[in-house]
Design a protein around this motif. Structure first.
Motif, PDB file in Angstrom:
ATOM      1  N   MET A   1     -27.271 -23.444 -32.130  1.00 48.84           N
ATOM      2  CA  MET A   1     -25.879 -23.046 -31.853  1.00 48.84           C
ATOM      3  C   MET A   1     -25.451 -21.910 -32.782  1.00 48.84           C
ATOM      4  SD  MET A   1     -22.360 -23.510 -32.725  1.00 48.84           S
ATOM      5  CE  MET A   1     -21.914 -25.096 -33.454  1.00 48.84           C
ATOM      6  N   SER A   2     -24.839 -20.882 -32.195  1.00 51.28           N
ATOM      7  CA  SER A   2     -24.293 -19.797 -33.018  1.00 51.28           C
ATOM      8  C   SER A   2     -22.805 -19.653 -32.714  1.00 51.28           C
ATOM      9  CB  SER A   2     -24.932 -18.445 -32.684  1.00 51.28           C
ATOM     10  OG  SER A   2     -26.300 -18.573 -32.449  1.00 51.28           O
ATOM     11  N   ILE A   3     -22.067 -19.257 -33.738  1.00 48.03           N
ATOM     12  CA  ILE A   3     -20.667 -18.876 -33.529  1.00 48.03           C
ATOM     13  C   ILE A   3     -20.644 -17.350 -33.487  1.00 48.03           C
ATOM     14  CG2 ILE A   3     -18.336 -18.911 -34.483  1.00 48.03           C
ATOM     15  CD1 ILE A   3     -19.382 -21.653 -33.574  1.00 48.03           C
ATOM     16  N   ILE A   4     -20.194 -16.828 -32.359  1.00 52.46           N
ATOM     17  CA  ILE A   4     -20.236 -15.379 -32.177  1.00 52.46           C
ATOM     18  C   ILE A   4     -18.830 -14.845 -31.904  1.00 52.46           C
ATOM     19  CG2 ILE A   4     -21.197 -13.535 -30.726  1.00 52.46           C
ATOM     20  CD1 ILE A   4     -23.721 -15.240 -30.404  1.00 52.46           C
ATOM     21  N   GLU A   5     -18.491 -13.772 -32.622  1.00 50.97           N
ATOM     22  CA  GLU A   5     -17.197 -13.109 -32.434  1.00 50.97           C
ATOM     23  C   GLU A   5     -17.415 -11.856 -31.594  1.00 50.97           C
ATOM     24  OE1 GLU A   5     -14.349 -14.131 -33.917  1.00 50.97           O
ATOM     25  OE2 GLU A   5     -15.195 -15.625 -35.306  1.00 50.97           O
ATOM     26  N   VAL A   6     -16.671 -11.757 -30.506  1.00 49.71           N
ATOM     27  CA  VAL A   6     -16.802 -10.555 -29.682  1.00 49.71           C
ATOM     28  C   VAL A   6     -15.426  -9.977 -29.358  1.00 49.71           C
ATOM     29  CG1 VAL A   6     -18.890 -11.451 -28.576  1.00 49.71           C
ATOM     30  CG2 VAL A   6     -16.667 -11.727 -27.440  1.00 49.71           C
ATOM     31  N   GLY A   7     -15.397  -8.752 -28.912  1.00 51.22           N
ATOM     32  CA  GLY A   7     -14.129  -8.185 -28.491  1.00 51.22           C
ATOM     33  C   GLY A   7     -14.247  -6.719 -28.167  1.00 51.22           C
ATOM     34  N   CYS A   8     -13.142  -6.184 -27.677  1.00 52.98           N
ATOM     35  CA  CYS A   8     -13.128  -4.754 -27.360  1.00 52.98           C
ATOM     36  C   CYS A   8     -11.706  -4.231 -27.395  1.00 52.98           C
ATOM     37  CB  CYS A   8     -13.728  -4.503 -25.978  1.00 52.98           C
ATOM     38  SG  CYS A   8     -12.790  -5.216 -24.630  1.00 52.98           S
ATOM     39  N   ARG A   9     -11.608  -2.930 -27.531  1.00 50.15           N
ATOM     40  CA  ARG A   9     -10.325  -2.253 -27.420  1.00 50.15           C
ATOM     41  C   ARG A   9     -10.515  -1.055 -26.500  1.00 50.15           C
ATOM     42  NH1 ARG A   9      -7.979   1.701 -30.567  1.00 50.15           N
ATOM     43  NH2 ARG A   9      -9.485   1.444 -32.260  1.00 50.15           N
ATOM     44  N   LEU A  10      -9.680  -0.969 -25.466  1.00 45.28           N
ATOM     45  CA  LEU A  10      -9.749   0.136 -24.510  1.00 45.28           C
ATOM     46  C   LEU A  10      -8.443   0.902 -24.568  1.00 45.28           C
ATOM     47  CD1 LEU A  10     -10.968  -1.880 -21.358  1.00 45.28           C
ATOM     48  CD2 LEU A  10     -12.357  -0.903 -23.186  1.00 45.28           C
ATOM     49  N   GLU A  11      -8.534   2.210 -24.608  1.00 43.16           N
ATOM     50  CA  GLU A  11      -7.323   3.025 -24.654  1.00 43.16           C
ATOM     51  C   GLU A  11      -7.357   4.025 -23.517  1.00 43.16           C
ATOM     52  OE1 GLU A  11      -6.417   4.818 -28.593  1.00 43.16           O
ATOM     53  OE2 GLU A  11      -6.239   6.670 -27.419  1.00 43.16           O
ATOM     54  N   TYR A  12      -6.344   3.969 -22.658  1.00 43.54           N
ATOM     55  CA  TYR A  12      -6.262   4.862 -21.500  1.00 43.54           C
ATOM     56  C   TYR A  12      -5.042   5.766 -21.578  1.00 43.54           C
ATOM     57  CZ  TYR A  12      -9.781   2.137 -19.064  1.00 43.54           C
ATOM     58  OH  TYR A  12     -10.951   1.523 -18.715  1.00 43.54           O
ATOM     59  N   ARG A  13      -5.211   6.972 -21.096  1.00 43.91           N
ATOM     60  CA  ARG A  13      -4.092   7.858 -20.806  1.00 43.91           C
ATOM     61  C   ARG A  13      -3.793   7.689 -19.315  1.00 43.91           C
ATOM     62  NH1 ARG A  13       0.131  10.162 -22.923  1.00 43.91           N
ATOM     63  NH2 ARG A  13       1.089  11.244 -21.172  1.00 43.91           N
ATOM     64  N   VAL A  14      -2.603   7.237 -18.978  1.00 49.12           N
ATOM     65  CA  VAL A  14      -2.221   6.977 -17.586  1.00 49.12           C
ATOM     66  C   VAL A  14      -1.369   8.140 -17.068  1.00 49.12           C
ATOM     67  CG1 VAL A  14      -1.048   5.375 -16.024  1.00 49.12           C
ATOM     68  CG2 VAL A  14      -2.241   4.495 -18.069  1.00 49.12           C
ATOM     69  N   GLU A  15      -1.884   8.882 -16.074  1.00 52.01           N
ATOM     70  CA  GLU A  15      -1.136  10.031 -15.540  1.00 52.01           C
ATOM     71  C   GLU A  15      -0.119   9.598 -14.489  1.00 52.01           C
ATOM     72  OE1 GLU A  15      -1.275  12.996 -16.786  1.00 52.01           O
ATOM     73  OE2 GLU A  15      -2.962  12.581 -18.125  1.00 52.01           O
ATOM     74  N   PHE A  16      -0.610   8.798 -13.521  1.00 48.39           N
ATOM     75  CA  PHE A  16       0.281   8.234 -12.494  1.00 48.39           C
ATOM     76  C   PHE A  16       0.083   6.728 -12.493  1.00 48.39           C
ATOM     77  CE2 PHE A  16      -1.024  12.407 -10.691  1.00 48.39           C
ATOM     78  CZ  PHE A  16       0.204  13.042 -10.849  1.00 48.39           C
TER      79      PHE A  16
END
Lengths: 279, 279, 279, 279
Positions: A1-16
């Motif tokens: 068993m492993s304890i795993i930390e995951v994640g992400c950050r997404l940054e968008y420029r929204v035109e419409f």
């Protein structure tokens, strides 16, 4: 068993105004338990949850207005993949395959398995069917493609990389999936987070159906398969984009992480004789 | 309501043991009721039944030994498609699409919708969204492709026929599906039997998702859509082959029929303002 | 007559001994006279001169050792292109074409004219043959492709951009050449320098064979055709790369310029009724 | 020396006036002397002669009116190919190649050598350069493609057959040419007549440039290379069609023959250590 930390950050420029579908959250399953999790956006949006695909993984939908959209995801996962000796894994005969796996024999956008049948049988037909044959496929892909970040694009298919001989993780996965299907072995694309992947990014692996269950193969050998945390599965990367949208937006920044609290996970090597399933 | 008789006969030469999956039987649904049906093989085989795809259509599996395999299918169907005025059919917004239809937005083996986005928006972006836009797509395909039996093959994609400008019914359907998906409209491939199709063969149409239901479009205008009897649906023809197999066999003969007891069905014309659903 | 200054600077990192062929020098011809010229390298190398192609343009060969290679080229050109009224330019019948131009009817690496015949005849078959038909092709390309720097790559073909509808100057030229050949009109690729091109780079245009001579067409409308200085011609960009090599080197920097001493040249517009030849 | 009889009969149905170019006549050269020859048409037409390509082979042009066109060609050839020991044939360094052969390094319609560089160097990079490397390429093609009449079409490229692994003689030649060019070895397509070819048809071989001359390679091993009578050479089959035309006609019948008066010629085998040139 492993304890795993995951994640992400997404940054968008929204035109419409843009209608987004995100596929970034961890699949909660028997062997991959989420112990804590957070998904937020800035500016704050109502985030609608849906379910998709063969495993019913979660998708998150956001209707964003012009300006910026930041999406933050993080999760702590208790990971207990099933490991069994590879020599006990035979093939599933085509005539006994359950209907639910049959779609993973069909050619798909990036996996034109109908084109590689002759090569696949010429090259792998004499390897014993079952785990050994799929491992031979993954080994062949590892030895014949060069891993080359940025070398291919969103329209690159398995046959394209079969010709040019370089690509990124999704190309390695697509080619291995394609060869399996050409051999009559159901195979699918798994998107997820991978501990020790350098540089960090979403990762794409192969699952092949053997002896009644799905087993992981990583033709890139870039990260330990027992440190892989599944987002979901699909026919190929066309089904498992971390984001699709209708509207007008542009990804400005992507940051992904995955780490093993204990630091015990090590890269896969071809000498492994343990098959890993996230079943 | 029409009473429609359909059926087929397939004859294979089997070289080595071959595991077949057939997709030839009519889908039994609310608007397409099977009143009698028969499926047999010569030599007699145990025929195993499974279910597949978005509608759970039936598949039939046969494990055949070397020699000949003949498969006979026939059915009588009471057909009552839903017809509604096209002007009442608007679009479904991407942000409101149910999760179950999302897979039909993704590019697939024969429908590389990611490649035709610019063309699709340039050409159809100013047509009102909803039924009018999908009809414009079907009309464009009808007017720009030549129907030419034998001109294309099993690996021909929508982009291939977009370039060469000729094809058969599956190519017409693939191109229309591809353009719909490029426009953010879920679209799928429907295989079936078609009354008045000349020459007779299995037929392939398009279903587009509009206003909460799936509607039929036939970019070939070769047969009346209200005389179309559905076998099943898939992402494209890769999912809906009348036969797939692992082993070594060759199709020797294929015979397909579909007829309307009353002889009242007439070919679709572009002036129709009735939308047809088999829902 | 214009006096035009052109030139380029190429900087390579050479890993292993590399045999280079450069195609950067101006073609000296009746209507395009070189009044002064310089080609040097740093470090100094023996630069061997050869001749290539239909017009016998010069190539320069360098055998470079590991380290850096800088190539500098500059020339002053007295440019007097032939301009004649377009309405006097009819077609050359296929049966009367001189043997020397026949190779420019064949499909080539980036111009798969055999695939676009149906489209070409459907779209341009009713336009009067001759200058009007080629101009209609160039106009069609201009109106249907978006100029998008960096959007395509070295393997992109005319059929690829016919599908995706964007590209750079070489893609515009390739598509126009392809459509001409599909219509039975000899067409070739011209590489050169272009005054007023923004951003500056090598430029690629089309020459079509009409009424016994070759005439320039620029489907991009980015620069005045009478400010175009020819390096040489080939079947497509595969023949006219500014540099090809065997060995191991990487282009680090590319700088190109072209300017009109008097500043009188203006961009081409579709209303022009003057045909330009560099013959 | 062999005396070889070759010829062909082509029968066309001409719908509208058609301008034909035929490439069927034998090249008259030092080692391939025409001793008698006849070319006629029925109905009788003025047949115009031209010259084309790197060797200046003859082309014949006919402007045909609606109805039938039959073309008959026959020739008796005294064939004395140059045979030299293969072990004396080294490579020509890229930096020393004459300008006239450089075009045969470029990718072409059916030979996308830019795509197969990685594979070519991985697979043949350690074989000594020169005859041995080209022979290794031809052997590889022979061992990895299945000869399968009718399996491919006029648009099939070298990369297509690299993927699907079957084809006809022109596909074998295209793949071998492509791999040579990817390795920096000039290679071209030779069309001709081949004694002992079964079934009889026009044949397509490879010529590679080694040590200052062009040598024949036949990756199909279907006929003896010293019984091959050259029509002409080109970049690939796009340049060497036996017939191209503008107009509207259809080939109804094609009959080709080539026979060795003495019956002494035998099929090529890989154990040959003689290189053959038609120089």
């Amino acid at each position: 068993m492993s304890i795993i930390e995951v994640g992400c950050r997404l940054e968008y420029r929204v035109e419409f105004e843009t209608s987004f579908i995100f596929q970034v959250s961890v699949l909660d399953s028997k062997h991959q338990k989420i112990t804590s999790e957070s998904l937020t956006s800035d500016p704050q949006h109502e985030i609608e949850i849906g379910q998709l695909g063969h495993l019913g993984h979660r998708i998150h939908r956001v209707l964003a207005q012009p300006g910026w959209l930041n999406l933050y995801y993080s999760a702590t996962v208790s990971n207990t993949p099933v490991s069994i000796p590879t020599n006990s894994l035979g093939a599933s005969l085509h005539s006994t395959l359950p209907s639910t796996v049959l779609e993973f024999l069909n050619p798909s956008r990036y996996c034109e398995s109908d084109k590689l049948e002759q090569f696949a049988w010429d090259t792998f037909g004499s390897t014993p069917n079952g785990h050994a044959r799929v491992q031979a496929v993954a080994d062949w892909v590892y030895h014949h493609l060069r891993y080359s970040p940025g070398s291919t694009g969103p329209q690159t298919t398995a046959c394209d990389v079969f010709v040019c001989r370089f690509g990124v993780c999704r190309d390695f996965a697509h080619l291995a999936i394609t060869l399996c299907r050409a051999l009559g072995i159901p195979a699918r694309y798994v998107a997820g987070y991978a501990v020790n992947l350098v540089p960090q990014d979403f990762h794409g692996l192969v699952e092949a159906y053997l002896d009644g269950a799905w087993y992981l193969f990583d033709a890139t050998r870039l990260a330990p398969v027992n440190g892989f945390i599944r987002i979901g599965v699909g026919r190929d990367a066309a089904d498992m984009s971390f984001s699709t949208f209708v509207g007008n937006s542009m990804l400005n920044h992507l940051y992904v992480w995955a780490s093993d609290a204990d630091g015990k996970l090590v890269p896969t090597s071809k000498t492994d004789n343990i098959a890993v399933s996230l079943g």
